[in-house]
Design a protein around this motif. Sequence first.
Motif, PDB file in Angstrom:
ATOM      1  N   VAL A  92       4.456 -14.961  37.615  1.00 25.49           N
ATOM      2  CA  VAL A  92       5.165 -14.605  36.388  1.00 25.49           C
ATOM      3  C   VAL A  92       4.991 -13.124  36.083  1.00 25.49           C
ATOM      4  O   VAL A  92       5.941 -12.435  35.681  1.00 25.49           O
ATOM      5  N   ALA A  93       3.763 -12.622  36.272  1.00 22.65           N
ATOM      6  CA  ALA A  93       3.516 -11.193  36.013  1.00 22.65           C
ATOM      7  C   ALA A  93       4.356 -10.317  36.936  1.00 22.65           C
ATOM      8  O   ALA A  93       4.917  -9.300  36.504  1.00 22.65           O
ATOM      9  N   LEU A  94       4.457 -10.698  38.202  1.00 18.25           N
ATOM     10  CA  LEU A  94       5.254  -9.915  39.150  1.00 18.25           C
ATOM     11  C   LEU A  94       6.733  -9.935  38.782  1.00 18.25           C
ATOM     12  O   LEU A  94       7.421  -8.912  38.837  1.00 18.25           O
ATOM     13  N   LEU A  95       7.245 -11.105  38.398  1.00 17.92           N
ATOM     14  CA  LEU A  95       8.658 -11.215  38.052  1.00 17.92           C
ATOM     15  C   LEU A  95       8.999 -10.396  36.816  1.00 17.92           C
ATOM     16  O   LEU A  95      10.101  -9.847  36.702  1.00 17.92           O
ATOM     17  N   LYS A  96       8.070 -10.330  35.870  1.00 18.18           N
ATOM     18  CA  LYS A  96       8.324  -9.547  34.659  1.00 18.18           C
ATOM     19  C   LYS A  96       8.294  -8.046  34.931  1.00 18.18           C
ATOM     20  O   LYS A  96       9.036  -7.276  34.320  1.00 18.18           O
ATOM     21  N   ARG A  97       7.444  -7.649  35.867  1.00 16.31           N
ATOM     22  CA  ARG A  97       7.284  -6.213  36.120  1.00 16.31           C
ATOM     23  C   ARG A  97       8.289  -5.686  37.122  1.00 16.31           C
ATOM     24  O   ARG A  97       8.761  -4.564  37.007  1.00 16.31           O
ATOM     25  N   PHE A  98       8.609  -6.500  38.125  1.00 11.98           N
ATOM     26  CA  PHE A  98       9.528  -6.052  39.183  1.00 11.98           C
ATOM     27  C   PHE A  98      10.685  -7.044  39.291  1.00 11.98           C
ATOM     28  O   PHE A  98      10.551  -8.101  39.908  1.00 11.98           O
ATOM     29  N   GLU A  99      11.819  -6.700  38.713  1.00  6.74           N
ATOM     30  CA  GLU A  99      12.958  -7.610  38.715  1.00  6.74           C
ATOM     31  C   GLU A  99      13.516  -7.849  40.112  1.00  6.74           C
ATOM     32  O   GLU A  99      14.078  -8.910  40.393  1.00  6.74           O
ATOM     33  N   TRP A 100      13.347  -6.876  41.019  1.00  7.45           N
ATOM     34  CA  TRP A 100      13.897  -7.030  42.366  1.00  7.45           C
ATOM     35  C   TRP A 100      13.176  -8.103  43.177  1.00  7.45           C
ATOM     36  O   TRP A 100      13.658  -8.517  44.228  1.00  7.45           O
ATOM     37  N   ILE A 101      12.025  -8.594  42.664  1.00  5.69           N
ATOM     38  CA  ILE A 101      11.310  -9.660  43.380  1.00  5.69           C
ATOM     39  C   ILE A 101      12.143 -10.938  43.380  1.00  5.69           C
ATOM     40  O   ILE A 101      11.964 -11.813  44.238  1.00  5.69           O
ATOM     41  N   ASP A 102      13.093 -11.043  42.423  1.00  4.05           N
ATOM     42  CA  ASP A 102      14.010 -12.185  42.433  1.00  4.05           C
ATOM     43  C   ASP A 102      14.672 -12.340  43.801  1.00  4.05           C
ATOM     44  O   ASP A 102      14.781 -13.458  44.332  1.00  4.05           O
ATOM     45  N   TYR A 103      15.114 -11.237  44.354  1.00  6.75           N
ATOM     46  CA  TYR A 103      15.824 -11.278  45.636  1.00  6.75           C
ATOM     47  C   TYR A 103      14.879 -11.692  46.770  1.00  6.75           C
ATOM     48  O   TYR A 103      15.268 -12.418  47.685  1.00  6.75           O
ATOM     49  N   ILE A 104      13.644 -11.212  46.701  1.00 15.64           N
ATOM     50  CA  ILE A 104      12.658 -11.580  47.729  1.00 15.64           C
ATOM     51  C   ILE A 104      12.347 -13.072  47.649  1.00 15.64           C
ATOM     52  O   ILE A 104      12.331 -13.781  48.661  1.00 15.64           O
ATOM     53  N   PHE A 105      12.107 -13.562  46.430  1.00 13.76           N
ATOM     54  CA  PHE A 105      11.835 -14.990  46.251  1.00 13.76           C
ATOM     55  C   PHE A 105      13.033 -15.822  46.714  1.00 13.76           C
ATOM     56  O   PHE A 105      12.880 -16.848  47.376  1.00 13.76           O
ATOM     57  N   GLY A 106      14.236 -15.393  46.326  1.00 10.24           N
ATOM     58  CA  GLY A 106      15.433 -16.136  46.709  1.00 10.24           C
ATOM     59  C   GLY A 106      15.623 -16.196  48.208  1.00 10.24           C
ATOM     60  O   GLY A 106      15.902 -17.258  48.780  1.00 10.24           O
ATOM     61  N   ALA A 107      15.449 -15.031  48.874  1.00  5.79           N
ATOM     62  CA  ALA A 107      15.590 -14.995  50.328  1.00  5.79           C
ATOM     63  C   ALA A 107      14.504 -15.828  51.001  1.00  5.79           C
ATOM     64  O   ALA A 107      14.755 -16.520  52.002  1.00  5.79           O
ATOM     65  N   PHE A 108      13.288 -15.795  50.448  1.00 11.55           N
ATOM     66  CA  PHE A 108      12.186 -16.570  51.015  1.00 11.55           C
ATOM     67  C   PHE A 108      12.456 -18.063  50.917  1.00 11.55           C
ATOM     68  O   PHE A 108      12.202 -18.823  51.865  1.00 11.55           O
TER      69      PHE A 108
END
Length: 312
Positions: free
Chosen positions: A122-138
């Motif tokens: 949750v902390a990573l998603l709040k700080r770095f919005e681009w992690i959405d794409y990494i999580f989605g691709a993963f």
Amino acid sequence: MHGAWPFVLFTAGVLALVALDLGLSARHPGPPTTTAAAAWSAVWIAVALGFGLWLARVRGREDALAYFAAYLTEESLSLDNVVVFVAVFAYFRVPAAYQQRVLFWGVLGAIVMRGAMIAAGVALLKRFEWIDYIFGAFLAFTAVRLLRHRPAPGEGENGLLRLVRRVVPVTEECRDAAFFRRVDGRLTVTPLFITLVVIELSDAIFAIDSLPAVLGVTRDPFLAYTSNLLAVLGIRSLYFLVAGVLPRLRYLRFGLAAILMFVGVKLILAPVVEVPTWLSLSMIALAMGAAAAASLVGSRSRPAGDARAPRP
């Protein structure tokens, strides 16, 4: 319902349920009967449903739907954990009488680990919005990986067993439910302890897959935390209930792959497409229902006595 208190009170409630489960299990140290496993599974599901209804009253319908979608996602992916548990117990030749002890401590370890991983995610998603794409691709990659051939059960455990034996002595067989034993004055670990380590490692690996999926359904840390822990609590009874049936669910991984692919695409398209929570919940339920129905139809149409595993 803000701040740390909701997490503290919920965790205290979970630990109270675990203590109750431990006390009741101590009276019957052997594996539970199918009836007892079904009863405990019904209890854990009822607790999860009751908590969701309470959320609907306190926080509203939308949060309750998000919680149910996250819970159903984690509960579905828990079936994959059970498949691995069956393989690990078979590989290490753990007697059925001791499997309940391993799973109990495995669930406790999973509760601590999942809480820490959700907080970090949750902390990573709040700080770095681009992690959405990494999580989605993963998640999309994981969905494709599920459809490919898996290694035979136990292929990876030999290396772990050899590694542990280089560090500490390991006894040759499970004589009782002990994790440690003194042999000739030396402290040794038993194969039961190695099994517990493998169970915890496998849960960590599955958490890497499942937590992005849960966070793809809801970003609310309380909803992610509560749905995850309530699903984890039921794994032990779920194992004893469905372990014998799982080989018949030959299309299970297709349902899991569909869920992971859906959530992965949802994360990638989140900036341009907002998927309603009710649709996420419907898609997750539909994927698992279709996989279960197809498996049941397939098992009935298979000739009697044909025990061949389906092609990957």
